[in-house]
Design a protein around this motif. Structure first.
Motif, mmCIF file in Angstrom:
data_model
loop_
_atom_site.group_PDB
_atom_site.id
_atom_site.type_symbol
_atom_site.label_atom_id
_atom_site.label_comp_id
_atom_site.label_asym_id
_atom_site.label_seq_id
_atom_site.Cartn_x
_atom_site.Cartn_y
_atom_site.Cartn_z
ATOM 1 N N ALA A 133 18.231 -43.239 55.125
ATOM 2 C CA ALA A 133 19.055 -43.390 53.922
ATOM 3 C C ALA A 133 20.364 -42.623 54.045
ATOM 4 O O ALA A 133 21.328 -42.936 53.360
ATOM 5 N N SER A 134 20.421 -41.641 54.925
ATOM 6 C CA SER A 134 21.611 -40.806 55.060
ATOM 7 C C SER A 134 22.577 -41.328 56.118
ATOM 8 O O SER A 134 23.705 -41.691 55.822
ATOM 9 N N CYS A 135 22.146 -41.392 57.370
ATOM 10 C CA CYS A 135 23.043 -41.775 58.471
ATOM 11 C C CYS A 135 22.997 -43.270 58.777
ATOM 12 O O CYS A 135 23.791 -43.756 59.571
ATOM 13 N N ARG A 136 22.056 -43.996 58.184
ATOM 14 C CA ARG A 136 21.909 -45.446 58.339
ATOM 15 C C ARG A 136 21.438 -45.868 59.731
ATOM 16 O O ARG A 136 21.497 -47.034 60.088
ATOM 17 N N ARG A 137 20.954 -44.932 60.545
ATOM 18 C CA ARG A 137 20.432 -45.241 61.881
ATOM 19 C C ARG A 137 19.043 -45.864 61.727
ATOM 20 O O ARG A 137 18.249 -45.435 60.890
ATOM 21 N N THR A 138 18.730 -46.870 62.526
ATOM 22 C CA THR A 138 17.388 -47.439 62.509
ATOM 23 C C THR A 138 16.556 -46.770 63.593
ATOM 24 O O THR A 138 17.061 -46.412 64.657
ATOM 25 N N ALA A 139 15.281 -46.583 63.279
ATOM 26 C CA ALA A 139 14.357 -45.925 64.205
ATOM 27 C C ALA A 139 12.948 -46.380 63.880
ATOM 28 O O ALA A 139 12.673 -46.872 62.779
ATOM 29 N N PRO A 140 12.022 -46.213 64.834
ATOM 30 C CA PRO A 140 10.612 -46.516 64.526
ATOM 31 C C PRO A 140 10.143 -45.687 63.331
ATOM 32 O O PRO A 140 10.513 -44.516 63.183
ATOM 33 N N LYS A 141 9.357 -46.297 62.492
ATOM 34 C CA LYS A 141 8.883 -45.682 61.250
ATOM 35 C C LYS A 141 8.267 -44.306 61.473
ATOM 36 O O LYS A 141 8.515 -43.374 60.711
ATOM 37 N N LYS A 142 7.484 -44.161 62.541
ATOM 38 C CA LYS A 142 6.768 -42.895 62.761
ATOM 39 C C LYS A 142 7.698 -41.738 63.144
ATOM 40 O O LYS A 142 7.301 -40.584 63.079
ATOM 41 N N GLU A 143 8.948 -42.032 63.521
ATOM 42 C CA GLU A 143 9.903 -40.980 63.874
ATOM 43 C C GLU A 143 10.682 -40.458 62.675
ATOM 44 O O GLU A 143 11.421 -39.487 62.793
ATOM 45 N N LEU A 144 10.540 -41.100 61.517
ATOM 46 C CA LEU A 144 11.293 -40.721 60.329
ATOM 47 C C LEU A 144 10.397 -40.052 59.291
ATOM 48 O O LEU A 144 9.173 -40.191 59.323
ATOM 49 N N LEU A 145 11.024 -39.333 58.355
ATOM 50 C CA LEU A 145 10.311 -38.726 57.233
ATOM 51 C C LEU A 145 10.351 -39.704 56.066
ATOM 52 O O LEU A 145 11.411 -40.231 55.727
ATOM 53 N N ARG A 146 9.199 -39.934 55.428
ATOM 54 C CA ARG A 146 9.153 -40.860 54.290
ATOM 55 C C ARG A 146 9.022 -40.078 52.993
ATOM 56 O O ARG A 146 8.225 -39.148 52.885
ATOM 57 N N PHE A 147 9.808 -40.473 52.017
ATOM 58 C CA PHE A 147 9.722 -39.932 50.664
ATOM 59 C C PHE A 147 9.265 -41.058 49.766
ATOM 60 O O PHE A 147 9.724 -42.191 49.893
ATOM 61 N N CYS A 205 16.029 -39.167 58.733
ATOM 62 C CA CYS A 205 15.828 -38.612 60.071
ATOM 63 C C CYS A 205 15.392 -37.148 59.908
ATOM 64 O O CYS A 205 15.842 -36.473 58.988
ATOM 65 N N PRO A 206 14.556 -36.639 60.788
ATOM 66 C CA PRO A 206 14.099 -35.252 60.657
ATOM 67 C C PRO A 206 15.082 -34.239 61.243
ATOM 68 O O PRO A 206 14.672 -33.254 61.837
ATOM 69 N N GLN A 207 16.377 -34.468 61.085
ATOM 70 C CA GLN A 207 17.393 -33.518 61.546
ATOM 71 C C GLN A 207 18.083 -32.879 60.346
ATOM 72 O O GLN A 207 18.289 -33.525 59.326
ATOM 73 N N ARG A 208 18.460 -31.610 60.521
ATOM 74 C CA ARG A 208 19.112 -30.882 59.433
ATOM 75 C C ARG A 208 20.373 -31.579 58.947
ATOM 76 O O ARG A 208 20.636 -31.611 57.758
ATOM 77 N N GLU A 209 21.170 -32.123 59.868
ATOM 78 C CA GLU A 209 22.434 -32.753 59.475
ATOM 79 C C GLU A 209 22.190 -33.962 58.571
ATOM 80 O O GLU A 209 22.922 -34.162 57.598
ATOM 81 N N CYS A 210 21.167 -34.752 58.850
ATOM 82 C CA CYS A 210 20.855 -35.899 57.993
ATOM 83 C C CYS A 210 20.395 -35.448 56.610
ATOM 84 O O CYS A 210 20.776 -36.036 55.597
ATOM 85 N N ILE A 211 19.599 -34.413 56.572
ATOM 86 C CA ILE A 211 19.111 -33.898 55.287
ATOM 87 C C ILE A 211 20.270 -33.308 54.490
ATOM 88 O O ILE A 211 20.405 -33.536 53.293
ATOM 89 N N ARG A 212 21.148 -32.567 55.175
ATOM 90 C CA ARG A 212 22.324 -31.973 54.528
ATOM 91 C C ARG A 212 23.223 -33.086 53.962
ATOM 92 O O ARG A 212 23.698 -32.988 52.838
ATOM 93 N N GLN A 213 23.416 -34.127 54.738
ATOM 94 C CA GLN A 213 24.229 -35.258 54.297
ATOM 95 C C GLN A 213 23.576 -35.968 53.110
ATOM 96 O O GLN A 213 24.262 -36.385 52.179
ATOM 97 N N ALA A 214 22.267 -36.105 53.157
ATOM 98 C CA ALA A 214 21.544 -36.755 52.058
ATOM 99 C C ALA A 214 21.695 -35.958 50.764
ATOM 100 O O ALA A 214 21.833 -36.538 49.682
ATOM 101 N N LEU A 215 21.672 -34.637 50.866
ATOM 102 C CA LEU A 215 21.894 -33.790 49.691
ATOM 103 C C LEU A 215 23.299 -34.004 49.142
ATOM 104 O O LEU A 215 23.486 -34.172 47.938
ATOM 105 N N LYS A 216 24.276 -33.996 50.034
ATOM 106 C CA LYS A 216 25.675 -34.116 49.634
ATOM 107 C C LYS A 216 25.976 -35.484 49.014
ATOM 108 O O LYS A 216 26.619 -35.576 47.971
ATOM 109 N N LYS A 217 25.490 -36.558 49.643
ATOM 110 C CA LYS A 217 25.772 -37.924 49.184
ATOM 111 C C LYS A 217 24.786 -38.422 48.129
ATOM 112 O O LYS A 217 24.969 -39.522 47.612
#
Length: 86
Positions: A10-24, A51-63
């Motif tokens: 939802a933050s960086c719009r990158r696609t990845a296998p489901k098991k590599e991402l965090l689901r809310f 994505c389970p990276q700090r930058e994606c989470i930080r961006q998700a908070l900001k946006k």
């Protein structure tokens, strides 16, 4: 051969296998909605992925990307705690 499910962050719009991402997940309660981190990735209700990276989470908070994807307010503490755990 079975195909692996793919989801979009939802933050960086990158696609990845489901098991590599965090689901809310957005769960219905009497007072309204509750947003939880769905570690097993099998809770009912609307879901969004990050994505389970700090930058994606930080961006998700900001946006406020998760708020938009889940159509409900996400507690800021949930994402801040997740960033602290990473």
């Amino acid at each position: 051969m079975k195909r692996e499910p793919v989801r979009r962050c939802a933050s960086c719009r990158r696609t990845a296998p489901k098991k590599e991402l965090l689901r809310f997940a957005r769960l219905k309660e009497r007072e309204g909605w509750r947003i939880v981190l769905d570690q097993a990735q099998n809770l009912p209700g609307r879901g969004a992925y990050l994505c389970p990276q700090r930058e994606c989470i930080r961006q998700a908070l900001k946006k406020r990307a998760l708020d938009k994807a889940l159509r409900a307010p996400v507690p800021r503490e949930l994402l801040e705690q997740l960033m602290a755990d990473l």
